[in-house]
Structures are given as C-alpha cells and as structure tokens.
Design a protein around this motif. Structure first.
Motif, PDB file in Angstrom:
ATOM      1  N   ALA A 403       0.996  -1.404   0.128  1.00 25.06           N
ATOM      2  CA  ALA A 403       0.020  -0.078  -0.002  1.00 25.06           C
ATOM      3  C   ALA A 403       0.829   1.271  -0.020  1.00 25.06           C
ATOM      4  N   LEU A 404       1.831   1.123   0.876  1.00 25.64           N
ATOM      5  CA  LEU A 404       2.840   2.483   0.952  1.00 25.64           C
ATOM      6  C   LEU A 404       3.535   2.671  -0.439  1.00 25.64           C
ATOM      7  N   SER A 405       3.719   1.496  -1.049  1.00 23.75           N
ATOM      8  CA  SER A 405       4.804   1.593  -2.363  1.00 23.75           C
ATOM      9  C   SER A 405       3.887   2.389  -3.488  1.00 23.75           C
ATOM     10  N   LYS A 406       2.341   2.183  -3.269  1.00 23.46           N
ATOM     11  CA  LYS A 406       1.451   2.497  -4.529  1.00 23.46           C
ATOM     12  C   LYS A 406       0.753   3.951  -3.750  1.00 23.46           C
ATOM     13  N   GLU A 407       1.264   4.477  -2.687  1.00 25.42           N
ATOM     14  CA  GLU A 407       0.545   5.689  -2.049  1.00 25.42           C
ATOM     15  C   GLU A 407      -0.966   5.400  -1.853  1.00 25.42           C
ATOM     16  N   ILE A 408      -1.223   4.299  -1.376  1.00 23.18           N
ATOM     17  CA  ILE A 408      -2.701   4.126  -1.077  1.00 23.18           C
ATOM     18  C   ILE A 408      -2.807   4.567   0.321  1.00 23.18           C
ATOM     19  N   ARG A 409      -3.756   5.458   0.558  1.00 22.95           N
ATOM     20  CA  ARG A 409      -4.010   5.978   1.788  1.00 22.95           C
ATOM     21  C   ARG A 409      -4.833   5.080   2.932  1.00 22.95           C
ATOM     22  N   PHE A 410      -5.791   4.529   2.446  1.00 23.46           N
ATOM     23  CA  PHE A 410      -6.707   3.963   3.380  1.00 23.46           C
ATOM     24  C   PHE A 410      -6.672   2.130   3.464  1.00 23.46           C
ATOM     25  N   LEU A 411      -6.557   1.748   4.331  1.00 25.80           N
ATOM     26  CA  LEU A 411      -6.418   0.149   4.427  1.00 25.80           C
ATOM     27  C   LEU A 411      -7.811  -0.276   5.244  1.00 25.80           C
ATOM     28  N   VAL A 412      -8.471  -1.285   4.669  1.00 27.31           N
ATOM     29  CA  VAL A 412      -9.728  -1.776   5.198  1.00 27.31           C
ATOM     30  C   VAL A 412      -9.446  -3.247   5.633  1.00 27.31           C
ATOM     31  N   PHE A 413      -9.731  -3.262   6.793  1.00 32.13           N
ATOM     32  CA  PHE A 413      -9.526  -4.795   7.479  1.00 32.13           C
ATOM     33  C   PHE A 413     -10.911  -5.342   7.899  1.00 32.13           C
ATOM     34  N   VAL A 414     -11.317  -6.610   7.351  1.00 31.60           N
ATOM     35  CA  VAL A 414     -12.529  -7.072   7.794  1.00 31.60           C
ATOM     36  C   VAL A 414     -12.131  -8.571   8.119  1.00 31.60           C
ATOM     37  N   GLY A 415     -12.168  -9.013   9.385  1.00 32.45           N
ATOM     38  CA  GLY A 415     -11.954 -10.526   9.752  1.00 32.45           C
ATOM     39  C   GLY A 415     -13.491 -10.816  10.178  1.00 32.45           C
ATOM     40  N   GLN A 416     -13.470 -12.118  10.767  1.00 35.64           N
ATOM     41  CA  GLN A 416     -14.774 -12.710  10.905  1.00 35.64           C
ATOM     42  C   GLN A 416     -15.654 -11.793  11.810  1.00 35.64           C
ATOM     43  N   GLU A 417     -15.058 -11.115  13.062  1.00 34.09           N
ATOM     44  CA  GLU A 417     -15.753 -10.305  13.823  1.00 34.09           C
ATOM     45  C   GLU A 417     -16.343  -9.090  13.291  1.00 34.09           C
ATOM     46  N   GLU A 418     -15.497  -8.515  12.395  1.00 34.82           N
ATOM     47  CA  GLU A 418     -16.076  -7.374  11.913  1.00 34.82           C
ATOM     48  C   GLU A 418     -17.298  -7.643  10.668  1.00 34.82           C
ATOM     49  N   TYR A 419     -16.950  -8.834  10.020  1.00 31.39           N
ATOM     50  CA  TYR A 419     -18.124  -9.121   9.101  1.00 31.39           C
ATOM     51  C   TYR A 419     -19.422  -9.364   9.932  1.00 31.39           C
ATOM     52  N   LYS A 420     -19.191 -10.310  10.963  1.00 33.87           N
ATOM     53  CA  LYS A 420     -20.439 -10.474  11.762  1.00 33.87           C
ATOM     54  C   LYS A 420     -21.464  -9.003  12.083  1.00 33.87           C
ATOM     55  N   GLU A 421     -20.740  -8.179  12.345  1.00 32.59           N
ATOM     56  CA  GLU A 421     -21.206  -6.874  12.931  1.00 32.59           C
ATOM     57  C   GLU A 421     -21.341  -6.005  11.616  1.00 32.59           C
ATOM     58  N   ASN A 422     -21.066  -6.303  10.547  1.00 31.08           N
ATOM     59  CA  ASN A 422     -21.331  -5.372   9.161  1.00 31.08           C
ATOM     60  C   ASN A 422     -20.238  -4.005   9.461  1.00 31.08           C
ATOM     61  N   LYS A 423     -19.035  -4.392   9.883  1.00 29.72           N
ATOM     62  CA  LYS A 423     -18.229  -3.008  10.351  1.00 29.72           C
ATOM     63  C   LYS A 423     -17.085  -3.404   9.754  1.00 29.72           C
ATOM     64  N   MET A 424     -16.007  -2.457   9.550  1.00 28.19           N
ATOM     65  CA  MET A 424     -14.626  -2.650   9.136  1.00 28.19           C
ATOM     66  C   MET A 424     -13.805  -1.724   9.853  1.00 28.19           C
ATOM     67  N   LYS A 425     -12.525  -1.976   9.778  1.00 30.77           N
ATOM     68  CA  LYS A 425     -11.497  -1.203  10.221  1.00 30.77           C
ATOM     69  C   LYS A 425     -10.881  -0.341   9.391  1.00 30.77           C
ATOM     70  N   VAL A 426     -11.015   0.688   9.500  1.00 27.58           N
ATOM     71  CA  VAL A 426     -10.038   1.625   8.542  1.00 27.58           C
ATOM     72  C   VAL A 426      -8.938   2.316   9.052  1.00 27.58           C
ATOM     73  N   ARG A 427      -7.989   2.003   8.307  1.00 25.23           N
ATOM     74  CA  ARG A 427      -6.454   2.710   8.825  1.00 25.23           C
ATOM     75  C   ARG A 427      -6.392   3.609   7.783  1.00 25.23           C
ATOM     76  N   ASP A 428      -6.033   5.086   8.265  1.00 16.46           N
ATOM     77  CA  ASP A 428      -5.501   5.888   7.515  1.00 16.46           C
ATOM     78  C   ASP A 428      -3.925   6.141   7.792  1.00 16.46           C
ATOM     79  N   LEU A 429      -3.154   5.746   6.743  1.00 18.41           N
ATOM     80  CA  LEU A 429      -1.808   5.682   6.711  1.00 18.41           C
ATOM     81  C   LEU A 429      -1.113   6.941   6.751  1.00 18.41           C
ATOM     82  N   THR A 430      -1.797   8.059   6.386  1.00 16.15           N
ATOM     83  CA  THR A 430      -1.113   9.270   6.466  1.00 16.15           C
ATOM     84  C   THR A 430      -1.290   9.920   7.764  1.00 16.15           C
ATOM     85  N   LYS A 431      -2.369   9.543   8.703  1.00 14.73           N
ATOM     86  CA  LYS A 431      -2.584   9.960  10.090  1.00 14.73           C
ATOM     87  C   LYS A 431      -2.178   8.969  11.154  1.00 14.73           C
TER      88      LYS A 431
END
Length: 457
Positions: A403-431
């Motif tokens: 992601a850093l090599s392509k200057e992608i700013r936002f990472l989205v993480f969805v594991g089983q727990e987030e999937y069940k809650e219909n949520k996602m973890k969003v990481r802002d690499l700039t902040k």
C-alpha cells in the motif's frame, strides 16, 4: 539486443501517467463547460493531405512511409489539418457552428529536448463555421480558463503564473503590402515566428537574404512594439489607418476579454506569427512564467483550410487552439510547480482491502465493488483493490508495504468479527489512526479527508 526507447519517445510510469490524465481531465472539464463536442481522427493520413498545408518545416519533420498497399501515408504532425479533412469529409452531417474538442498523440521528427518530443499529446479545441470577434475571444477565453484550471485552482491565492500572447496576421500582412513586399509574406512570417527561439539578430540575417535592409528594420521595429494595449493600437492606427479591419478585430476581442475581466492575462504581441501556413487571422501562444519551455497552448484562425481540400466546398471559417499536454506535464515536474504533482498524486482516495481471511474472499470483492460504484455529491468511483492472496498467503506487513509503495492512503480490515457486525476497520496511513466503522461511515471518512478525487469524464 540493446533495449532502449527511441530518441524523442518516452515511457510514462504510473505517477507520470496520473499527472498526464489529470491535465486532460482539467482541460476536458473546461471544454465541456463551453459545450465543445469530442471527436477523434486517425493517426495516419495520406501524405498529400498533410503536406498540403504544413509548410516547409513540416515536410522535414513528418514521419512518412509507404504502407502495405503501396499508399503514401504519414503520421499526423498536429490535430488541425486532420480535423479540416474531417470537416470536409463529414460536412453534410455536421451542424454549424461546430465546436470540436479532441485529444491524441501527434508525431514530429524534430530535435528532442525537455518539453519537445517526437511523440507527444495535444488537446485541441475549435469553433468552425463562425467568423466573428466573439468566436476569437471565446477561444482565447478557453485558453485562459484551461490554464487557470491546471495551474491556479490547487491552492487559493496563488499569483498569476501565465500570459497569453496574441496577434493578428492581417495587421502584419497590411504592413507588408504597404511596404510593397506582400508576395514575401509567408517567408517573413516564418522568420518572425523564430525571433523568441533564435534571437532578433539571426532573424534579421535571414530576412536580409530576400528583403532590403530598410524594410527589414521597419518590420522588426513594428513587431517589437512596446507599451500598453491602447498605446500599441494608437501606433498601429497611425501606420495603417483608423479603418484597418484587423486592428478593429483585435480591439473588439480585447473588449470581450475585458467584459470577462481577464484582459490583464493577455498581451498584444506582433512577434506571434505561428510557423504553419494555414493561419489567416488571430494567432496566439501562451507562456508559463519560470518554465522556459515555450508555448503550452497555441493556435489561431484558419479561414481557408477546409475549402483547400475540395473545390466543391465553400469557405468554412475556423479558429482553434491546442494545449500541449506533455509540455504542461514537464512544467509541472519543475520544482516551482511541484506542489501540483504532489497534490494530484497524494490526493487520490485509494483503498486497499487487506486480505485477512480465506473464507471472506468473495465478500472482499463485493465490498470493493461497493467502494467503486458508490455515488454521492462530487465523489464517485473511489478507487479500490483487494490484495491478491496466493496459496501460501501474505502477511499484513507485506500488504502494508504494498500500500505504501502505491501511495494508497486507506487500508480496510475485515475479519470474521467485523464481518458479523457489518463493520470494518479503516486505517488512515497518513494520520496513522484506525477506526471501527460502518460502510457509510467509511465513505464519510474518505470524503472528509480528501480534497480531490479523480472523477471519470
């Protein structure tokens, strides 16, 4: 085998291509606001057609060859002559005045250097079927607003960084006629056009080969006319008379630009003559201060070009211009303008969905589609990709490095727990912060943190 690109030709890496397409999009947005219609023409044309109006320099630079059918063909050296052929070919199906826009590659076998290549992209715009000062002024206003969109709208309050020089070939031709050397006009105009490139002394040497020194001195004095717009017009009228139609046209154009309150970015400059034979009236070139790369947008009026291809076609007036996309790209690469490059490359709202769970592969791709297709005010098609997971798997560290090599700013993480809650973890690499969010909340986070998103045509 020695693997290398041809001289004067370039490869464009992803970051460079992003700047290039951004320039095209900025220009397109302005042309679209003026209701110009997008067309395209072939890269190859019959040589006879291209050489008919190109001039001596064009014949030296054109890429010309015989095709497999033995036809004498050439690669287009600009988009104007092919457009005139387009008008002549399709005239019965067009409604005039016709507003054309077109971007594409053109080819010239000239000495290559920074800002000047043998293969380069132009973005052209024309109004055909209208011969009036309003048409002239509208084309000039497109130049202004196009350059403003590219160079000024990134940071508010930046001082003007460009000037648009313009002239009228009718003024120069009237003066040549007064001197009794009208038959030498093409020769004189071609040399006047070289003044800024080779200097006035060398141009004088060239002119003296065919013209008396007294006339040469008068010509060079006229084209170096100084002062305000009013001063120049007053001097021209004293030489050519108050009723000169070309001077009147220039005055009317200036009045129109003044109505738009953009006249201060224009300079009446009689050294602007353009080197191509088909120009007949208003001509212009634009300069970006501090770049030293020549004109980034040039053009003029061509009233006889279309009819020159067929005796059955009556005079079709036209005026147009051409943005040099690759030259603008090179100017943006300069340190003085690097803020534009940084702004464009950093401001893409790119999302990488981190591949965490083999059981959620289908969901990751469904989620990516939602990001790409989501539509709301001013933001559409957020660029997104799912990290490919091979049979051996990839760890999170490697995905973050990707992601850093392509200057992608936002990472989205969805594991089983987030999937069940219909949520996602969003990481802002700039902040360097991570939040647990719903999809809509994720969209809002991206919207609030990005000032620019690339939108399609």
């Amino acid at each position: 085998m020695d693997i290398k690109t041809l001289k004067g030709f370039k490869d464009y890496l992803p970051k460079d291509s992003l700047i290039r397409i951004h320039i095209v999009r900025q220009i397109f947005s302005i042309l679209n606001s003026y209701n110009f219609e997008l067309i395209d023409t072939p890269v190859l044309e019959y040589s006879e057609l291209l050489l008919k109006k190109g001039g001596d320099e064009t014949e030296k630079q054109i890429y010309r060859f015989k095709d497999n059918g033995g036809r004498d063909v050439s690669m287009r050296f600009d988009l104007t002559v092919p457009f005139a052929r387009f008008i002549a070919t399709n005239i019965s199906g067009l409604k005039f005045p016709f507003r054309r826009s077109q971007f594409g590659k053109v080819f010239r076998g000239e000495n290559s250097q920074k800002g000047r290549y043998r293969e380069f992209m132009q973005f052209d715009f024309d109004i055909v079927g209208e011969d009036s000062f309003r048409g002239d002024a509208e084309i000039l206003s497109v130049v202004y607003y196009g350059l403003e969109e590219i160079f000024l709208n990134f940071i508010e309050g930046i001082n003007k960084k460009f000037i648009i020089h313009y002239s009228h070939l009718g003024i120069l031709n009237s003066f040549f006629e007064q001197l009794g050397i009208k038959e030498k006009s093409i020769f004189i105009l071609r040399n006047i056009d070289k003044i800024d490139r080779i200097g006035i002394e060398k141009v004088k040497e060239e002119l003296l080969l065919e013209i008396e020194e007294e006339a040469v001195d008068l010509i060079l004095s006229l084209v170096n006319l100084q002062g305000t717009f009013k001063d120049k017009i007053k001097t021209l009228k004293s030489i050519l008379g108050d009723n000169n139609e070309s001077i009147k046209r220039v005055e009317d154009v200036f009045k129109h630009l003044s109505l738009l309150k953009i006249q201060d970015s224009f300079n009446l400059n009689l050294k602007i003559a353009r080197g191509l034979d088909y120009y007949t009236g208003i001509v212009f070139e634009s300069e970006v201060f501090g770049s030293n790369m020549g004109s980034v947008c040039s053009g003029g009026r061509y009233d006889n070009l279309v009819s020159s291809f067929s005796n059955s076609i009556q005079k079709v007036s036209g005026i147009g211009g051409s943005f040099g996309v690759d030259r603008i790209k090179d100017i943006i690469d300069l340190e003085k303008f690097s803020y534009i490059k940084i702004f464009v490359t950093k401001a893409r709202s790119k999302v990488l969905i981190v591949n965490l769970d083999s059981a959620l592969q289908n969901y990751y791709y469904e989620l990516a589609t939602r990001f790409r297709n989501h539509d709301y005010s001013k933001i559409k098609n957020i660029s997104c990709e799912v990290y490919f997971k091979n049979k051996n798997g990839k760890n999170i560290k490697e995905q973050i490095e990707y992601a850093l090599s392509k200057e992608i700013r936002f990472l989205v993480f969805v594991g089983q727990e987030e999937y069940k809650e219909n949520k996602m973890k969003v990481r802002d690499l700039t902040k360097k912060e991570e939040l647990l969010l719903s999809f809509e909340e994720s969209i809002n986070l991206i919207k609030c943190n990005e000032k620019l998103l690339c939108t399609p045509f």
